[in-house]
Design an enzyme around this catalytic site. Structure first.
Site, short mmCIF file in Angstrom:
data_model
loop_
_atom_site.label_atom_id
_atom_site.label_comp_id
_atom_site.label_asym_id
_atom_site.label_seq_id
_atom_site.Cartn_x
_atom_site.Cartn_y
_atom_site.Cartn_z
CE LYS A 67 -2.14 -1.32 3.79
NZ LYS A 67 -1.67 -2.68 4.10
NE ARG A 117 -5.02 -1.80 10.21
CZ ARG A 117 -3.78 -1.58 9.75
NH1 ARG A 117 -3.44 -0.38 9.32
NH2 ARG A 117 -2.91 -2.52 9.73
NE ARG A 171 7.57 -3.33 5.57
CZ ARG A 171 6.25 -3.28 5.58
NH1 ARG A 171 5.59 -2.82 4.54
NH2 ARG A 171 5.59 -3.73 6.61
NE ARG A 181 6.01 -1.49 9.71
CZ ARG A 181 4.85 -1.49 9.06
NH1 ARG A 181 4.74 -0.84 7.92
NH2 ARG A 181 3.82 -2.14 9.56
NE ARG A 203 2.11 -5.76 10.50
CZ ARG A 203 3.22 -5.60 9.77
NH1 ARG A 203 4.34 -6.22 10.12
NH2 ARG A 203 3.21 -4.84 8.71
P1 ATP Z 1 1.97 -2.57 5.82
O1 ATP Z 1 2.40 -1.20 6.24
O2 ATP Z 1 3.05 -3.54 5.75
O3 ATP Z 1 1.04 -2.61 4.67
P2 ATP Z 1 0.17 -2.85 7.99
O4 ATP Z 1 -1.05 -2.50 7.24
O5 ATP Z 1 0.08 -3.97 9.01
O6 ATP Z 1 1.26 -3.28 7.01
P3 ATP Z 1 0.49 -0.19 9.10
O7 ATP Z 1 -0.74 0.27 8.38
O8 ATP Z 1 1.72 0.62 9.00
O9 ATP Z 1 0.90 -1.65 8.72
O10 ATP Z 1 0.08 -0.37 10.64
C1 ATP Z 1 1.03 -0.78 11.58
C2 ATP Z 1 0.35 -0.93 12.92
O11 ATP Z 1 -0.19 0.33 13.34
C3 ATP Z 1 -0.83 -1.90 12.95
O12 ATP Z 1 -0.45 -3.24 13.13
C4 ATP Z 1 -1.61 -1.35 14.16
O13 ATP Z 1 -0.97 -1.70 15.37
C5 ATP Z 1 -1.44 0.16 14.00
N1 ATP Z 1 -2.49 0.75 13.16
C6 ATP Z 1 -2.32 1.44 12.01
N2 ATP Z 1 -3.49 1.85 11.51
C7 ATP Z 1 -4.44 1.40 12.36
C8 ATP Z 1 -5.87 1.47 12.39
N3 ATP Z 1 -6.55 2.09 11.42
N4 ATP Z 1 -6.51 0.89 13.42
C9 ATP Z 1 -5.86 0.26 14.40
N5 ATP Z 1 -4.52 0.13 14.44
C10 ATP Z 1 -3.80 0.70 13.44
#
Ligand code: ATP
Length: 224
Positions: free
Chosen positions: A16, A90, A129, A162, A173
């Site tokens: 993403k 999400r 990464r 990370r 996750r």
């Molecule tokens: P990637 O960045 O690899 O696509 P990802 O979607 O798991 O993976 P991030 O979106 O960066 O990673 O989120 C990292 C962490 O931050 C999540 O595992 C969670 O702990 C927290 N986080 C980020 N966005 C949210 C959200 N909308 N609701 C709840 N927790 C969140």
């Protein structure tokens, strides 16, 4: 004219962030908000929000809805129209809250793209990464290595791993993603906003993503 307000969905490591960077490079007038980048900045800066959320993130668990919702709304309120959201909403409740916030402003999301990438691919990617915390730029040892190992190409600042890019946190996750994505997908499908793009690599996905964005913005008369 209405502007593009795009949400990218997809499992952790689906790319993403990479797709967002590519869109921003092509359409510099767009802005992007990544909830994960915002949280990682807070942790880096040692803020109260950083202290509250660091353990959730390290373990791969979602942070509380209310906290992340307030944080993202604050960032959204500083942007003009024309943006990409990555990582938020999400959960269904986050999506409903966001819609309730944006709808009265006439600025609700007008396109949702789900990146569908096989689990085997995302698991191998995560282990290679590196991120530049300040900007959220990501690198990969194999596909997109920095010019100098361990250093951001643009700023020369150090790259880090990370705290949640390890097998255990990754399993959590992926589990969290699978537990929350179905109702979210349905929510946006019901609104007629959802497109799904499948592929193994960002080089494969980006042209399809771009086609979808251009096609939808033509159909909706949305400006990018
Ligand atoms: P990637 O960045 O690899 O696509 P990802 O979607 O798991 O993976 P991030 O979106 O960066 O990673 O989120 C990292 C962490 O931050 C999540 O595992 C969670 O702990 C927290 N986080 C980020 N966005 C949210 C959200 N909308 N609701 C709840 N927790 C969140």
């Amino acid at each position: 004219m209405n502007q593009l307000r795009l949400l990218l969905l997809g499992p952790p490591g689906a790319g993403k962030g990479t797709q967002t960077s590519k869109l921003l490079a092509q359409f510099p007038q767009l802005k992007a908000i990544s909830s994960g980048d915002i949280l990682r900045q807070h942790i880096k800066n040692g803020t109260r929000i950083g202290t509250l959320t660091a353990q959730f993130i390290k373990q791969g668990k979602l942070v509380p809805n209310e906290l992340i919702t307030k944080l993202v709304f604050k960032h959204l309120s500083t942007l003009n129209d024309g943006w990409i959201l990555d990582g938020f909403p999400r959960t269904l409740i986050q999506a409903q809250n966001l819609s309730q916030y944006l709808n009265p402003l006439g600025k609700d999301i007008n396109l949702v793209i789900e990146l569908d990438v096989p689990e085997s691919v995302i698991l191998s990617r995560i282990e290679e990464r590196w991120v530049h915390l300040q900007s959220g730029r990501t690198y990969n040892d194999t596909y997109n290595a920095p010019k100098t190992p361990g250093v951001d190409d643009i700023t020369g600042e150090p790259l880090v791993r990370r705290s949640d890019d390890n097998k255990l946190a990754m399993q959590t996750r992926i589990r969290e993603y699978k537990a929350t994505i179905a109702p979210l997908r349905q929510f946006y499908k019901n609104k007629g906003l959802l497109s799904v793009i499948s592929g193994d690599s960002s080089d494969e996905i980006y042209p399809l993503l771009l086609d979808t964005v251009l096609e939808v913005s033509r159909a909706q008369e949305t400006q990018i």
